[in-house]
Design a protein around this motif. Sequence first.
Motif, short mmCIF file in Angstrom:
data_model
loop_
_atom_site.label_atom_id
_atom_site.label_comp_id
_atom_site.label_asym_id
_atom_site.label_seq_id
_atom_site.Cartn_x
_atom_site.Cartn_y
_atom_site.Cartn_z
N LEU A 13 0.82 -1.21 0.00
CA LEU A 13 0.00 0.00 0.00
C LEU A 13 0.86 1.26 0.00
O LEU A 13 0.55 2.23 -0.71
N VAL A 14 1.93 1.24 0.76
CA VAL A 14 2.85 2.39 0.81
C VAL A 14 3.42 2.65 -0.58
O VAL A 14 3.52 3.81 -1.02
N LEU A 15 3.78 1.61 -1.30
CA LEU A 15 4.30 1.77 -2.66
C LEU A 15 3.26 2.40 -3.58
O LEU A 15 3.60 3.20 -4.46
N LYS A 16 2.00 2.07 -3.35
CA LYS A 16 0.92 2.63 -4.19
C LYS A 16 0.70 4.12 -3.93
O LYS A 16 0.10 4.81 -4.76
N LEU A 17 1.20 4.63 -2.82
CA LEU A 17 1.10 6.06 -2.55
C LEU A 17 1.93 6.88 -3.54
O LEU A 17 1.75 8.09 -3.64
N ASN A 18 2.81 6.21 -4.26
CA ASN A 18 3.66 6.88 -5.24
C ASN A 18 3.10 6.75 -6.66
O ASN A 18 3.74 7.15 -7.62
N VAL A 40 1.95 3.29 10.73
CA VAL A 40 2.63 4.56 10.95
C VAL A 40 4.14 4.49 10.72
O VAL A 40 4.71 5.37 10.09
N SER A 41 4.79 3.45 11.21
CA SER A 41 6.26 3.41 11.07
C SER A 41 6.68 3.35 9.61
O SER A 41 7.67 3.98 9.22
N GLN A 42 5.93 2.63 8.78
CA GLN A 42 6.29 2.58 7.37
C GLN A 42 5.93 3.88 6.65
O GLN A 42 6.64 4.30 5.74
N LEU A 43 4.87 4.53 7.08
CA LEU A 43 4.53 5.84 6.52
C LEU A 43 5.59 6.87 6.91
O LEU A 43 5.97 7.72 6.10
N ALA A 44 6.08 6.78 8.12
CA ALA A 44 7.08 7.72 8.62
C ALA A 44 8.36 7.67 7.79
O ALA A 44 9.06 8.68 7.66
N ALA A 52 7.34 15.71 -3.07
CA ALA A 52 6.39 16.35 -2.15
C ALA A 52 5.06 15.58 -2.12
O ALA A 52 4.45 15.45 -1.06
N GLN A 53 4.63 15.07 -3.27
CA GLN A 53 3.36 14.33 -3.32
C GLN A 53 3.40 13.10 -2.42
O GLN A 53 2.44 12.80 -1.72
N LEU A 54 4.51 12.41 -2.41
CA LEU A 54 4.66 11.21 -1.58
C LEU A 54 4.67 11.59 -0.09
O LEU A 54 4.03 10.94 0.73
N ARG A 55 5.39 12.66 0.25
CA ARG A 55 5.39 13.13 1.65
C ARG A 55 3.98 13.55 2.05
O ARG A 55 3.52 13.26 3.15
N TRP A 56 3.29 14.23 1.15
CA TRP A 56 1.92 14.68 1.40
C TRP A 56 1.01 13.48 1.69
O TRP A 56 0.24 13.50 2.64
N GLU A 57 1.10 12.46 0.85
CA GLU A 57 0.27 11.27 1.03
C GLU A 57 0.54 10.61 2.39
O GLU A 57 -0.38 10.21 3.10
N ALA A 58 1.81 10.51 2.73
CA ALA A 58 2.19 9.87 3.99
C ALA A 58 1.68 10.66 5.18
O ALA A 58 1.07 10.11 6.11
N VAL A 59 1.90 11.98 5.17
CA VAL A 59 1.48 12.79 6.31
C VAL A 59 -0.05 12.88 6.38
O VAL A 59 -0.62 12.94 7.47
N LYS A 60 -0.71 12.85 5.25
CA LYS A 60 -2.18 12.86 5.23
C LYS A 60 -2.72 11.59 5.91
O LYS A 60 -3.64 11.66 6.73
N ALA A 61 -2.15 10.45 5.57
CA ALA A 61 -2.58 9.20 6.20
C ALA A 61 -2.28 9.23 7.69
O ALA A 61 -3.12 8.84 8.52
N MET A 62 -1.11 9.71 8.05
CA MET A 62 -0.73 9.78 9.47
C MET A 62 -1.65 10.73 10.23
O MET A 62 -2.00 10.47 11.38
N LYS A 63 -2.05 11.83 9.61
CA LYS A 63 -2.98 12.76 10.24
C LYS A 63 -4.30 12.06 10.53
O LYS A 63 -4.87 12.19 11.61
N GLN A 64 -4.78 11.28 9.56
CA GLN A 64 -6.06 10.59 9.74
C GLN A 64 -5.97 9.48 10.77
O GLN A 64 -6.94 9.20 11.47
N ILE A 65 -4.80 8.88 10.91
CA ILE A 65 -4.61 7.84 11.93
C ILE A 65 -4.53 8.49 13.31
O ILE A 65 -5.03 7.95 14.29
#
Length: 168
Positions: A13-18, A40-44, A52-65
């Motif tokens: 799933l993390v790979l699909k964020l790209n 969270v650890s893999q998103l981090a 920036a898009q990948l960082r955005w996706e990761a932080v967006k998911a972390m925000k929702q978690i």
Amino acid sequence: MKKNEKHDAINTLVLKLNSRNGLIRKWARRKLVSIGTPAVSQLAELINQPAAQLRWEAVKAMKQIADPNSIPLFITLLDDKDEEVRWIAAEGLIAIGTQAIKPLLQALAKNSKSVYLRKGAHHYFGVSRELNESLQFKELLSALDAQDAELSTPVVAEKLLMAMKNKN
């Protein structure tokens, strides 16, 4: 699902964020959010990526978690070079709530030179009606807005940290 299988599923799933496809990214982000804290650890690991898009996706998911263990990461991301990533990091702190107060005050006391950190902190402290009505936090917001914010913010942050310490 076994631990290794879950780890592999999160990696996929993390790979699909790209992905170039926004719908795939959104789907993967929603799945990661549904997994919650274990993701969270893999998103981090994505926050240092150049895209920036990948960082955005990761932080967006972390925000929702909204895992409180993400607080230091969100504080770090308040200094990200991308404005949207910074905004979502502040929103992540807001989603976590009052647990972010002390670490954010500590960051302000140590690194008040960062304009972005001060702006993110202002957003966090300005959103909370409860904090906004507190005279001490009004003083912090004033310090964050001041012309000499770089100098006045750490003084007020330290004062608030001492008050919190004495309260406990």
